[in-house]
Design a protein around this motif. Structure first.
Motif, PDB file in Angstrom:
ATOM      1  N   UNK A  51       0.871  -1.189   0.000  1.00  0.00           N
ATOM      2  CA  UNK A  51       0.000   0.000   0.000  1.00  0.00           C
ATOM      3  C   UNK A  51       0.903   1.233   0.000  1.00  0.00           C
ATOM      4  N   UNK A  52       0.827   2.033  -1.047  1.00  0.00           N
ATOM      5  CA  UNK A  52       1.727   3.184  -1.174  1.00  0.00           C
ATOM      6  C   UNK A  52       1.014   4.527  -1.084  1.00  0.00           C
ATOM      7  N   UNK A  53      -0.293   4.513  -1.025  1.00  0.00           N
ATOM      8  CA  UNK A  53      -1.055   5.759  -0.905  1.00  0.00           C
ATOM      9  C   UNK A  53      -2.158   5.559   0.116  1.00  0.00           C
ATOM     10  N   UNK A  54      -2.267   6.493   1.080  1.00  0.00           N
ATOM     11  CA  UNK A  54      -3.287   6.353   2.130  1.00  0.00           C
ATOM     12  C   UNK A  54      -3.842   7.687   2.590  1.00  0.00           C
ATOM     13  N   UNK A  55      -3.693   8.691   1.779  1.00  0.00           N
ATOM     14  CA  UNK A  55      -4.284  10.001   2.082  1.00  0.00           C
ATOM     15  C   UNK A  55      -4.608  10.676   0.770  1.00  0.00           C
ATOM     16  N   UNK A  56      -5.633  11.531   0.783  1.00  0.00           N
ATOM     17  CA  UNK A  56      -5.915  12.363  -0.382  1.00  0.00           C
ATOM     18  C   UNK A  56      -5.835  13.820   0.037  1.00  0.00           C
ATOM     19  N   UNK A  57      -5.392  14.666  -0.887  1.00  0.00           N
ATOM     20  CA  UNK A  57      -5.286  16.092  -0.586  1.00  0.00           C
ATOM     21  C   UNK A  57      -6.672  16.693  -0.455  1.00  0.00           C
ATOM     22  N   UNK A  58      -6.768  17.765   0.324  1.00  0.00           N
ATOM     23  CA  UNK A  58      -8.092  18.334   0.619  1.00  0.00           C
ATOM     24  C   UNK A  58      -8.722  19.039  -0.562  1.00  0.00           C
ATOM     25  N   UNK A  59      -7.943  19.648  -1.461  1.00  0.00           N
ATOM     26  CA  UNK A  59      -8.545  20.378  -2.576  1.00  0.00           C
ATOM     27  C   UNK A  59      -8.793  19.498  -3.795  1.00  0.00           C
ATOM     28  N   UNK A  60      -7.764  18.842  -4.274  1.00  0.00           N
ATOM     29  CA  UNK A  60      -7.881  18.090  -5.521  1.00  0.00           C
ATOM     30  C   UNK A  60      -8.110  16.592  -5.320  1.00  0.00           C
ATOM     31  N   UNK A  61      -8.014  16.095  -4.082  1.00  0.00           N
ATOM     32  CA  UNK A  61      -8.211  14.675  -3.828  1.00  0.00           C
ATOM     33  C   UNK A  61      -7.100  13.807  -4.402  1.00  0.00           C
ATOM     34  N   UNK A  62      -5.906  14.352  -4.513  1.00  0.00           N
ATOM     35  CA  UNK A  62      -4.773  13.601  -5.058  1.00  0.00           C
ATOM     36  C   UNK A  62      -4.212  12.632  -4.016  1.00  0.00           C
ATOM     37  N   UNK A  63      -3.790  11.453  -4.455  1.00  0.00           N
ATOM     38  CA  UNK A  63      -3.267  10.458  -3.509  1.00  0.00           C
ATOM     39  C   UNK A  63      -1.898  10.854  -2.961  1.00  0.00           C
ATOM     40  N   UNK A  64      -1.678  10.517  -1.701  1.00  0.00           N
ATOM     41  CA  UNK A  64      -0.394  10.767  -1.042  1.00  0.00           C
ATOM     42  C   UNK A  64      -0.029   9.573  -0.179  1.00  0.00           C
ATOM     43  N   UNK A  65       1.277   9.444   0.077  1.00  0.00           N
ATOM     44  CA  UNK A  65       1.825   8.397   0.945  1.00  0.00           C
ATOM     45  C   UNK A  65       3.085   8.956   1.566  1.00  0.00           C
TER      46      UNK A  65
END
Length: 109
Positions: A51-65
């Motif tokens: 699992x390499x992504x477990x958050x999304x940005x608040x404005x654009x909903x982009x994946x983050x890890x």
């Protein structure tokens, strides 16, 4: 090594350091049980599970890890046991921890 050597079952660097890791345990991520080892961070457990992504940005909903891996960038935020905005790269995994994907700020906006 002889059969009475307490380090006989431990090899490599663990043997050299005389480390005796504790038993594996599980944490959950979005309801899915994942194996964990003592000393691992939440990020390490997630990465080990692929699992390499477990958050999304608040404005654009982009994946983050994980980005920096040392707690400086805040890209790896997760919700752990109901507490949002936990840095997965710093939070130690503990038996039974409930980790959830964090969307945006982690709070009901």
């Amino acid at each position: 090594m002889t059969s009475h050597d307490p380090n006989a079952a431990v090899s490599g660097p663990l043997r050299l350091a005389r480390a005796r890791p504790g038993p594996p345990f599980t944490v959950t991520f979005d309801g899915r049980e994942l194996p964990a080892l003592p000393g691992q961070t939440v990020a390490a457990v997630l990465w080990a599970a692929g699992i390499t992504s477990w958050r999304t940005t608040r404005d654009a909903g982009r994946p983050r890890g994980v980005f920096c891996g040392i707690g400086v960038c805040y890209d790896c935020l997760v919700t752990v046991d109901g507490r949002p905005n936990q840095r997965a790269c710093l939070v130690p995994a503990v038996p039974g921890a409930a980790v959830r994907t964090q969307e945006g700020t982690g709070h009901e906006d």
